[in-house]
Write an enzyme that holds these catalytic residues in place. Structure first.
Site, PDB file in Angstrom:
ATOM      1  N   GLY A   1     -59.885 -58.819  11.841  1.00 39.61           N
ATOM      2  CA  GLY A   1     -58.717 -58.095  11.338  1.00 39.61           C
ATOM      3  C   GLY A   1     -57.890 -58.995  10.456  1.00 39.61           C
TER       4      GLY A   1
ATOM      5  N   LYS B   1     -62.537 -52.304  21.490  1.00 40.92           N
ATOM      6  CA  LYS B   1     -61.415 -51.505  20.993  1.00 40.92           C
ATOM      7  C   LYS B   1     -61.488 -51.378  19.467  1.00 40.92           C
ATOM      8  CE  LYS B   1     -57.419 -52.003  19.371  1.00 40.92           C
ATOM      9  NZ  LYS B   1     -57.426 -50.833  18.471  1.00 40.92           N
TER      10      LYS B   1
ATOM     11  N   GLU C   1     -54.114 -61.279   0.070  1.00 37.61           N
ATOM     12  CA  GLU C   1     -55.251 -60.362   0.204  1.00 37.61           C
ATOM     13  C   GLU C   1     -54.747 -58.947  -0.092  1.00 37.61           C
ATOM     14  OE1 GLU C   1     -56.972 -59.565   4.184  1.00 37.61           O
ATOM     15  OE2 GLU C   1     -58.920 -59.835   3.226  1.00 37.61           O
TER      16      GLU C   1
ATOM     17  N   CYS D   1     -63.293 -58.057   3.597  1.00 34.39           N
ATOM     18  CA  CYS D   1     -62.755 -59.411   3.742  1.00 34.39           C
ATOM     19  C   CYS D   1     -63.477 -60.397   2.830  1.00 34.39           C
ATOM     20  CB  CYS D   1     -62.854 -59.858   5.194  1.00 34.39           C
ATOM     21  SG  CYS D   1     -64.461 -59.574   5.900  1.00 34.39           S
TER      22      CYS D   1
ATOM     23  N   GLU E   1     -57.482 -47.795  15.300  1.00 36.13           N
ATOM     24  CA  GLU E   1     -57.017 -46.431  15.550  1.00 36.13           C
ATOM     25  C   GLU E   1     -57.454 -45.466  14.446  1.00 36.13           C
ATOM     26  OE1 GLU E   1     -55.475 -49.382  15.805  1.00 36.13           O
ATOM     27  OE2 GLU E   1     -53.378 -49.057  16.316  1.00 36.13           O
TER      28      GLU E   1
ATOM     29  N   GLU F   1     -52.544 -62.229  10.111  1.00 35.70           N
ATOM     30  CA  GLU F   1     -51.291 -62.157  10.873  1.00 35.70           C
ATOM     31  C   GLU F   1     -51.551 -61.733  12.336  1.00 35.70           C
ATOM     32  OE1 GLU F   1     -48.802 -59.204   9.185  1.00 35.70           O
ATOM     33  OE2 GLU F   1     -47.117 -59.675  10.517  1.00 35.70           O
TER      34      GLU F   1
ATOM     35  N   GLY G   1     -54.422 -61.857  13.831  1.00 33.62           N
ATOM     36  CA  GLY G   1     -55.293 -62.895  14.396  1.00 33.62           C
ATOM     37  C   GLY G   1     -54.476 -64.039  14.980  1.00 33.62           C
TER      38      GLY G   1
END
Ligand code: TXE
Length: 449
Positions: free
Chosen positions: A205, A152, A352, A261, A155, A208, A210
């Site tokens: 990702g 996935k 971040e 990241c 989006e 939060e 995660g």
């Protein structure tokens, strides 16, 4: 409808139907029914198919690069490198797959052996900043080990992943082995996380989301690998090659417009050379060419969306030491920005930002450098700049981070393990270590007495 835009022009480049929970379930069912046959393919033959996939990706490298540039806004020179890395990842796991096997263990009364078994159906959830690269880091080892996949993408950036799915079929990977579903994370992603037929989630990702993945996975005791946020330090000692360190630092934080990241977004500089280093850093930052991502000389493109640009802008208030140029728009542009001198307690040094904003922080000695570098909830990457080899290794051992570089700002190599300490996640991608995350160890004892 999922409307996909080019962040450099704001033009719509695709409109896709949004997958639903039922679509996610159909993808899982397809992966489940494809699993026994894929598992039965010999490792050498799975390797051959992965090698074919690598070759097909190479043949479509320019197409994939352009798709990535138009969807993510990253400079075409970066996208070409990333398309090359996707092929290299599949080549690496094609070669590794039949060299990953069990052991025999001496025990009394019999023979004991271990097997590496695939997990079954794995759900792979990827972010918008390096869509095709991160997809390949998960697909390569997961397929090599005999798992089937529901992938996935984010989006905002599904296009290169959809194309990779088609290329997998073109390379001869059987139908049902790689399934791509494009839909909202909180619907389709969440469904994969909670689905009882999904054995593992490989997630990249935000920290939060995660944490939510971990909670959601608990209900079915699902395995998870989490590659999450970072706030990495670029530590520059007074005995470093300052010219080299200052020339490199901007790429470590403004690459991919800071949406990385591994960004070394805290630049820690020894106080005795702070002013000299700032001069060099401002010049190097001013030299970054920001603009049309399709121009091969461009070094920095726009941010991913208007909403993300707002989030980044909220971090830039006081302490602006330098602000570079950026086009006016259309496009979600943001100039390379240096904040200095910043305290490690400031919000800009703790959270971040995920944009082209660096916080430059002074330190007095090695002990303070280590303390400040580790004073963060994250622990993904980092760099150490010094000409003193013993100090370089001493500091590298002391830093709480998964991926460190000495006199370099690079983080990611196909052959080496990649992943975080602390709230940057756990599990390792890339290299041979990634194979551990896509297999279970089975122990078999054979009594001989
Ligand atoms: O990430 P999300 P977003 C950080 C960065 C950025 C912020 C938000 O700071 O500004 O995260 O970015 C799917 N269950 N990073 O919103 O939401 C989602 O659809 C299952 C750092 O893009 O974490 C997407 O496919 N899945 C990071 C993926 O999770 C869910 C890279 C990541 O989305 C879900 C990206 C749910 N409930 C952002 N909700 C890095 N460290 O590289 C969302 N998703």
């Amino acid at each position: 409808m999922n409307v996909v835009r080019n962040p450099a022009t704001e033009e719509t480049i695709a409109e896709l139907p949004e997958a639903t929970i039922e679509d996610a379930d159909r993808a899982v069912a397809a992966a489940k029914s494809a699993f026994p046959a894929w598992h039965a393919v010999s490792p050498a033959d799975r390797g051959r198919l992965l090698r074919r996939l690598a070759t097909v990706v190479e043949e479509h490298g320019e197409e994939l690069a352009l798709l990535e540039t138009r969807n993510v806004g990253k400079p075409i020179s970066d996208s070409r490198g990333e398309a090359g890395m996707v092929a290299d990842v599949f080549h690496f796991y094609a070669g590794a797959v039949d060299k990953h096997f069990g052991e025999t263990i001496p025990v009394p009364g019999g023979v004991d052996m271990t097997f590496r078994e695939p997990l079954g159906v794995v759900g792979l959830i990827t972010p918008w900043n390096f869509p095709m690269n991160i997809a390949s880091w998960k697909l390569g080892p997961a397929l090599a080990c005999g798992n089937t996949i529901v992938l996935k993408p984010a989006e905002l950036t599904p296009l290169s992943t959809l194309r990779l799915g088609e290329l997998a079929l073109e390379a001869g990977i059987p139908e049902g082995v790689v399934n791509v579903v494009v839909g909202p994370g909180r619907v389709v992603g969440q469904r994969l996380v909670e689905h009882s037929d999904v054995a593992k989630i490989g997630f990249t990702g935000s920290t939060e989301v995660g944490a939510g993945v971990m909670r959601g996975a608990a209900g079915t005791i699902k395995r998870v690998t989490l590659e999450l946020g970072g706030k990495s330090a670029n530590v520059v000692f007074a005995d470093a090659d300052l010219e080299k360190a200052a020339a490199s630092a901007p790429y470590a934080v403004f690459g991919n417009a800071g949406q990385d990241c591994c960004a070394r977004s805290r630049i820690l500089v020894e106080r005795s050379v702070f002013d000299r280093f700032m001069e060099l850093l401002v010049t190097a930052t001013g030299d970054i060419k920001v603009g049309n991502p399709e121009d091969p000389s461009t070094e920095m493109g726009p941010l991913i969306s208007a909403g993300h640009r707002e989030k980044v802008a909220a971090y830039v208030d006081g302490d602006v030491a330098f602000r570079g140029d950026a086009p006016d728009g259309p496009g979600f542009w943001f100039p390379p920005t240096l904040l200095a001198p910043v305290s490690n307690d400031d919000r800009a040094a703790r959270e971040e930002i995920f944009g082209p904003v660096a916080a430059v922080i002074p330190f007095v000695d090695e002990e303070e450098a280590i303390r400040l570098a580790n004073d963060t909830p994250y622990g993904l990457s980092g760099s150490i700049w010094t000409e003193n080899g013993a100090r370089a290794l001493r500091v590298a051992r002391a830093l709480e981070a998964g991926v460190l570089s000495i006199n370099s700002n690079t983080s990611v190599r196909v052959q080496t393990p990649f992943g975080g300490f602390k709230q940057s996640g756990f599990g390792r991608e890339l290299g041979l270590h990634a194979l551990e995350g896509y297999t279970e160890v089975k122990n078999v004892y054979f009594a001989t007495e």
